[in-house]
Design a protein around this motif. Structure first.
Motif, PDB file in Angstrom:
ATOM      1  N   ALA A 159       0.834  -1.208   0.000  1.00 29.87           N
ATOM      2  CA  ALA A 159       0.000   0.000   0.000  1.00 29.87           C
ATOM      3  C   ALA A 159       0.865   1.254   0.000  1.00 29.87           C
ATOM      4  N   ALA A 160       1.964   1.222   0.772  1.00 34.83           N
ATOM      5  CA  ALA A 160       2.872   2.372   0.806  1.00 34.83           C
ATOM      6  C   ALA A 160       3.559   2.570  -0.542  1.00 34.83           C
ATOM      7  N   THR A 161       3.873   1.467  -1.231  1.00 35.90           N
ATOM      8  CA  THR A 161       4.485   1.555  -2.557  1.00 35.90           C
ATOM      9  C   THR A 161       3.546   2.232  -3.544  1.00 35.90           C
ATOM     10  N   PHE A 162       2.290   1.817  -3.534  1.00 39.47           N
ATOM     11  CA  PHE A 162       1.295   2.439  -4.418  1.00 39.47           C
ATOM     12  C   PHE A 162       1.136   3.921  -4.088  1.00 39.47           C
ATOM     13  N   ALA A 163       1.140   4.254  -2.798  1.00 34.06           N
ATOM     14  CA  ALA A 163       1.024   5.656  -2.387  1.00 34.06           C
ATOM     15  C   ALA A 163       2.220   6.468  -2.869  1.00 34.06           C
ATOM     16  N   CYS A 164       3.415   5.852  -2.875  1.00 31.15           N
ATOM     17  CA  CYS A 164       4.607   6.552  -3.361  1.00 31.15           C
ATOM     18  C   CYS A 164       4.471   6.931  -4.828  1.00 31.15           C
ATOM     19  N   PHE A 165       3.934   6.010  -5.621  1.00 29.38           N
ATOM     20  CA  PHE A 165       3.733   6.323  -7.040  1.00 29.38           C
ATOM     21  C   PHE A 165       2.694   7.431  -7.210  1.00 29.38           C
ATOM     22  N   LEU A 166       1.598   7.319  -6.483  1.00 30.62           N
ATOM     23  CA  LEU A 166       0.467   8.230  -6.683  1.00 30.62           C
ATOM     24  C   LEU A 166       0.745   9.627  -6.138  1.00 30.62           C
ATOM     25  N   PHE A 167       1.350   9.701  -4.962  1.00 25.71           N
ATOM     26  CA  PHE A 167       1.503  10.997  -4.292  1.00 25.71           C
ATOM     27  C   PHE A 167       2.929  11.554  -4.338  1.00 25.71           C
ATOM     28  N   PHE A 168       3.866  10.795  -4.917  1.00 30.09           N
ATOM     29  CA  PHE A 168       5.249  11.268  -4.939  1.00 30.09           C
ATOM     30  C   PHE A 168       5.824  11.272  -6.353  1.00 30.09           C
ATOM     31  N   PHE A 169       5.835  10.102  -7.005  1.00 30.43           N
ATOM     32  CA  PHE A 169       6.468   9.998  -8.321  1.00 30.43           C
ATOM     33  C   PHE A 169       5.728  10.813  -9.384  1.00 30.43           C
ATOM     34  N   PHE A 170       4.419  10.625  -9.492  1.00 29.32           N
ATOM     35  CA  PHE A 170       3.657  11.355 -10.513  1.00 29.32           C
ATOM     36  C   PHE A 170       3.698  12.872 -10.306  1.00 29.32           C
ATOM     37  N   PRO A 171       3.539  13.369  -9.071  1.00 25.29           N
ATOM     38  CA  PRO A 171       3.686  14.825  -8.880  1.00 25.29           C
ATOM     39  C   PRO A 171       5.076  15.341  -9.233  1.00 25.29           C
ATOM     40  N   LEU A 172       6.123  14.550  -8.947  1.00 21.80           N
ATOM     41  CA  LEU A 172       7.468  14.973  -9.340  1.00 21.80           C
ATOM     42  C   LEU A 172       7.562  15.158 -10.850  1.00 21.80           C
ATOM     43  N   LEU A 173       6.937  14.247 -11.591  1.00 25.36           N
ATOM     44  CA  LEU A 173       6.930  14.377 -13.050  1.00 25.36           C
ATOM     45  C   LEU A 173       6.197  15.637 -13.481  1.00 25.36           C
ATOM     46  N   MET A 174       5.080  15.927 -12.823  1.00 21.44           N
ATOM     47  CA  MET A 174       4.293  17.109 -13.179  1.00 21.44           C
ATOM     48  C   MET A 174       5.060  18.397 -12.890  1.00 21.44           C
TER      49      MET A 174
END
Length: 392
Positions: A159-174
């Motif tokens: 669950a924490a891994t999925f949260a990292c993608f959703l709330f960390f990785f994708f915003p960094l790209l944006m």
């Protein structure tokens, strides 16, 4: 003696309070940073005005599209009962990607389009929410039942891994950060959380985390070298037209997404083999604390060599399975070898599989070396001692 003991107890309590305060402050700062990071504005790439998705139940088939020979041509016209209780008539496309074959009582997802005073309804797909939720719940329960406490921690880590993608990785790209750099930061965060949740702050976890990071970096370097040699980039992927449209309207560098994806694809296999080697070396050290660094390193290498081949094969087979449709098309069309080895799609698959395999291979000596060094020299001699210790 009592006063000395009381002073030591007070000092320990003060230290523990200060440590908890620092942890709470760090968590607060991290959450504030994540909230700020997610303050992004997504461009309106598709006009969705007047269009909503909703659940419905098929009550009747107004006009079917089945032919005498059993084939289906054209669209179905069906009667639906929406979630709010209203009844409407909808069109159900006869397509592979959208629509479905409706039957009375079937739960479906409907697109409701509003243009002025006119409303139209189209069946988007079969309602799969129950199936997805049930399958996910079964997976989590099975993992917890078989894994016990570590299974529960594994579910939390996922669950924490999925949260990292959703709330960390994708915003960094944006925000315009390089996808590869964002992937390295996110992968490091995922590795740290996963090994800490499953193993706690132990030397075994630290060795596995460091080795995994080294393995992921090896994967990235191998992919970059192969990409430069073969003149491959993130602009050679099949869906580049849609990605270029996104790139023109955001700060996302779509050219780096391919290599970022390769890093993430290898992360699980690399972490798995790093944990296997670190755990084995730790057990060997517990059974025989007199073993030297060199001896522990050799033991870790032997364990790693036993699982290295199967892990690399697992990773390559996963990449192969993900692109099975491409392989089948190439096989059926009987394309010549010269064409196959110079096609972008096949070379990208080769790059993904072999780069991940290189990362897995490099993880073995790294895990054996870090485990031997940490167990024999770092943080005392107790292999299960916490990395961070409180004063006596």
């Amino acid at each position: 003696m009592n006063s000395s003991s009381s002073a030591s107890s007070s000092q320990t309590k003060l230290w523990n309070f200060g440590k908890r305060l620092l942890i709470a402050l760090a968590v607060f700062i991290a959450l504030a940073a994540v909230v700020q990071l997610n303050d992004v504005t997504k461009p309106n790439l598709v006009n969705t005005d007047g269009r909503t998705f909703m659940k419905a139940v098929v009550t009747d088939i107004v006009r079917d599209n089945v032919q005498e020979n059993g084939s289906r041509i054209g669209d179905q016209i069906v009667a639906l009962k929406l979630a709010d209780g209203s009844e409407v008539t909808a069109n159900c496309p006869n397509g592979m990607l959208f629509g479905t074959v409706c039957e009375p009582g079937m739960s479906v997802v409907v697109i409701a389009s509003q243009t002025g005073s006119l409303s139209s309804y189209t069946v988007y797909s079969y309602d799969r929410m129950t199936a997805v939720a049930a399958f996910l719940a079964f997976f989590c329960l099975l993992l917890m039942a078989v894994g016990g406490r570590k299974g529960v921690k594994s579910v939390i880590a996922l669950a924490a891994t999925f949260a990292c993608f959703l709330f960390f990785f994708f915003p960094l790209l944006m925000h315009g950060l390089s996808p590869v750099f964002a992937a390295v930061i996110t992968a490091t965060l995922i590795l740290a959380m996963t090994v800490w949740l499953i193993c706690g702050p132990t030397k075994k976890a630290l060795a596995a985390g460091l080795a995994s990071f080294g393995g992921v970096l090896s994967t990235g370097i191998a992919a970059e070298v192969f990409g430069r040699m073969a003149h491959l980039s993130g602009y050679n992927v099949p869906n580049i037209e849609a990605l270029m449209f996104v790139s023109q309207n955001t700060k996302i560098d779509v050219g780096g997404l391919l290599f970022a994806g390769i890093l993430f694809a290898s992360l699980g296999a690399v972490l798995d083999i790093a944990m296997d080697v670190s755990a084995a070396v730790t057990e060997i050290h517990e059974e025989n604390p007199e073993k030297t660094e060199r001896s522990l390193f050799k033991s870790g290498m032997r364990v790693g060599q036993d699982v290295m081949g199967t892990m690399a094969a697992t990773l390559i087979l996963a990449v192969f399975g993900g692109s099975l449709g491409t392989w089948v098309l190439d096989y059926v069309y009987n394309l010549p070898l010269l064409q196959l080895l110079n096609s972008n799609s096949l070379d990208i698959v080769i790059m993904q599989g072999l780069s991940g395999g290189i990362g897995v291979i490099m993880t073995v000596p790294l895990a054996a070396a870090f485990s031997a060094l940490l167990l024999k020299h770092a943080f005392g001699t107790n292999c299960h001692a916490s990395v961070v210790k409180t004063p006596e």
